[in-house]
Motif scaffolding. Structure first.
Motif, PDB file in Angstrom:
ATOM      1  N   THR A  56       0.846  -1.181   0.000  1.00  0.00           N
ATOM      2  CA  THR A  56       0.000   0.000   0.000  1.00  0.00           C
ATOM      3  C   THR A  56       0.888   1.241   0.000  1.00  0.00           C
ATOM      4  OG1 THR A  56      -1.462  -1.281   1.458  1.00  0.00           O
ATOM      5  CG2 THR A  56      -1.979   1.044   1.178  1.00  0.00           C
ATOM      6  N   PRO A  68      -3.413   7.694  -7.784  1.00  0.00           N
ATOM      7  CA  PRO A  68      -3.937   6.703  -6.832  1.00  0.00           C
ATOM      8  C   PRO A  68      -5.117   5.933  -7.410  1.00  0.00           C
ATOM      9  CG  PRO A  68      -3.440   8.745  -5.710  1.00  0.00           C
ATOM     10  CD  PRO A  68      -3.277   9.023  -7.179  1.00  0.00           C
ATOM     11  N   ASN A  93      -0.312   8.704  -0.779  1.00  0.00           N
ATOM     12  CA  ASN A  93       0.238  10.004  -1.163  1.00  0.00           C
ATOM     13  C   ASN A  93      -0.412  11.040  -0.246  1.00  0.00           C
ATOM     14  OD1 ASN A  93      -0.008   8.881  -4.528  1.00  0.00           O
ATOM     15  ND2 ASN A  93       1.920   9.216  -3.461  1.00  0.00           N
ATOM     16  N   ILE A 121      -2.681   2.346  -4.207  1.00  0.00           N
ATOM     17  CA  ILE A 121      -2.213   3.712  -3.931  1.00  0.00           C
ATOM     18  C   ILE A 121      -3.425   4.540  -3.507  1.00  0.00           C
ATOM     19  CG2 ILE A 121      -1.001   5.722  -4.813  1.00  0.00           C
ATOM     20  CD1 ILE A 121       0.386   3.936  -6.854  1.00  0.00           C
ATOM     21  N   ILE A 122      -3.316   5.133  -2.323  1.00  0.00           N
ATOM     22  CA  ILE A 122      -4.459   5.805  -1.693  1.00  0.00           C
ATOM     23  C   ILE A 122      -4.184   7.302  -1.557  1.00  0.00           C
ATOM     24  CG2 ILE A 122      -5.954   5.860   0.350  1.00  0.00           C
ATOM     25  CD1 ILE A 122      -5.002   3.075   1.059  1.00  0.00           C
ATOM     26  N   ALA A 123      -5.211   8.097  -1.773  1.00  0.00           N
ATOM     27  CA  ALA A 123      -5.099   9.537  -1.500  1.00  0.00           C
ATOM     28  C   ALA A 123      -6.471  10.095  -1.167  1.00  0.00           C
ATOM     29  CB  ALA A 123      -4.521  10.271  -2.705  1.00  0.00           C
ATOM     30  N   ASN A 127       5.420   7.536  -8.214  1.00  0.00           N
ATOM     31  CA  ASN A 127       4.429   6.447  -8.071  1.00  0.00           C
ATOM     32  C   ASN A 127       4.599   5.314  -9.071  1.00  0.00           C
ATOM     33  OD1 ASN A 127       3.219   7.749  -5.939  1.00  0.00           O
ATOM     34  ND2 ASN A 127       1.226   8.034  -6.918  1.00  0.00           N
ATOM     35  N   TRP A 136       4.442  12.479  -5.066  1.00  0.00           N
ATOM     36  CA  TRP A 136       3.821  11.377  -5.838  1.00  0.00           C
ATOM     37  C   TRP A 136       4.424  11.113  -7.207  1.00  0.00           C
ATOM     38  CZ3 TRP A 136       1.021  11.838 -10.509  1.00  0.00           C
ATOM     39  CH2 TRP A 136       0.716  13.146 -10.916  1.00  0.00           C
TER      40      TRP A 136
END
Ligand SMILES: [Zn+2]
Length: 312
Positions: free
Chosen positions: A71, A142, A74, A93-95, A85, A82
């Motif tokens: 995981t 993300p 950003n 990928i989480i934002a 990435n 980022w």
């Protein structure tokens, strides 16, 4: 470990958390973090270009060999958090939702344009960003968005994501690891440098500082600068209050925005690095007070900072 440290590179913060601290401070030289659990880990931010991000990932290998990065968070949508990435594109990928909007607005192509301009803004941008290589970067956005707050389980380690934005940018995620007493703040905290209020409102950033100060976390990993303590949060809060008050008074007096930026004496904040960010901060205060004022684009904002630090 409640004291500030000047260490750079990979800094251990107890058994579950590590910080990646940029060797040199300044524009674009951002930090990252790693939270490890059983068999997997969470990477907090990638860096401003592929070379920097690869060097970091290589240094993390002794940790990630047994706990691969599953995981990535950003913390926000500025490229220095980022643009790397694509080197971790296998991960989730989480934002925060607001960060996605920022990422779509300014990617590597826009940075190549800005740093190629034949203008004071372009000259200033080349001076501060010339060390980064924006070529070859494919924007990898993300693939998971959250609103407000969410909790992750990283191999048995609880990680809380809280979107405290819009403040520094349109979405600002802080990453709290309760069991380690540690919080990765993204650019809500700059240690020993001037905060820049790209988005605002100031009240949201002040509230974010209050939230950080209320957390049971003594170790603060800022977006830029060395690992620090809550004292750095208090300093950011004081700076933001001071600048808001100073700009507000000049707005009320009818002073043009750049005249206000030039007139403000920073006093005890004058030693903070990148003091030219005051130009953007005063602009943001003026736009809060008069929403009819047109926003400046990237070159406009960098042009104002170039002017304030005498680059024109
Ligand atoms: Zn940053």
């Amino acid at each position: 470990m409640a004291s500030a440290t000047s260490r750079t590179g990979l800094v251990g913060l107890g058994s579950r958390c590590h910080a990646w601290i940029a060797a040199a401070g300044g524009w674009g030289m951002s930090n990252a973090g790693l939270v490890t659990g059983r068999g997997e880990s969470l990477l907090i931010d990638t860096l401003y270009d592929l070379r920097l991000t690869k060097a970091m990932l290589d240094e993390l290998t002794p940790l990630t060999a047994a706990a691969p990065i599953s995981t990535v968070v950003n913390t926000h949508g500025n490229g220095d958090h980022w643009f790397g990435n694509q080197l971790v594109a296998h991960a989730e990928i989480i934002a925060a939702r607001g960060s996605m909007a920022d990422m779509r607005q300014v990617g590597p192509a826009e940075m190549l344009t800005l740093t190629g301009l034949d203008s004071p803004a372009g000259h200033f941008a080349r001076r501060i960003f010339g060390r980064f290589d924006y070529t070859g970067i494919e924007p990898v956005l993300p693939n998971r968005v959250f609103d407000g707050e969410t909790v992750l389980d990283i191999g048995g380690t609880e990680v809380r994501l809280i979107d405290v934005g819009p403040a520094h940018s349109a979405g600002d995620t802080i990453v709290h690891v309760p069991s380690a007493g540690t919080v990765f703040t993204g650019d809500i905290v700059f240690a020993r440098a001037t905060p820049i209020v790209w988005h605002g409102p100031f009240t949201r950033w002040l509230a974010a500082c209050d939230l950080l100060l209320g957390l049971d976390a003594d170790i603060i990993v800022p977006g830029h600068g060395p690992v620090t303590t809550k004292q750095a949060v208090r300093e950011i809060r004081d700076y933001l209050e001071f600048v808001h008050e100073q700009a507000h008074a000049r707005f009320t007096a009818g002073m043009p925005v750049m005249d206000a930026a030039r007139a403000i004496r920073l006093g005890r904040f004058a030693d903070l690095a990148e003091s030219e960010r005051l130009a953007v901060n005063v602009h943001t205060v003026y736009r809060e007070l008069d929403p009819a004022l047109p926003p400046l684009d990237g070159p406009g904002l960098f042009g104002c900072m170039a002017e304030l630090c005498g680059d024109v």
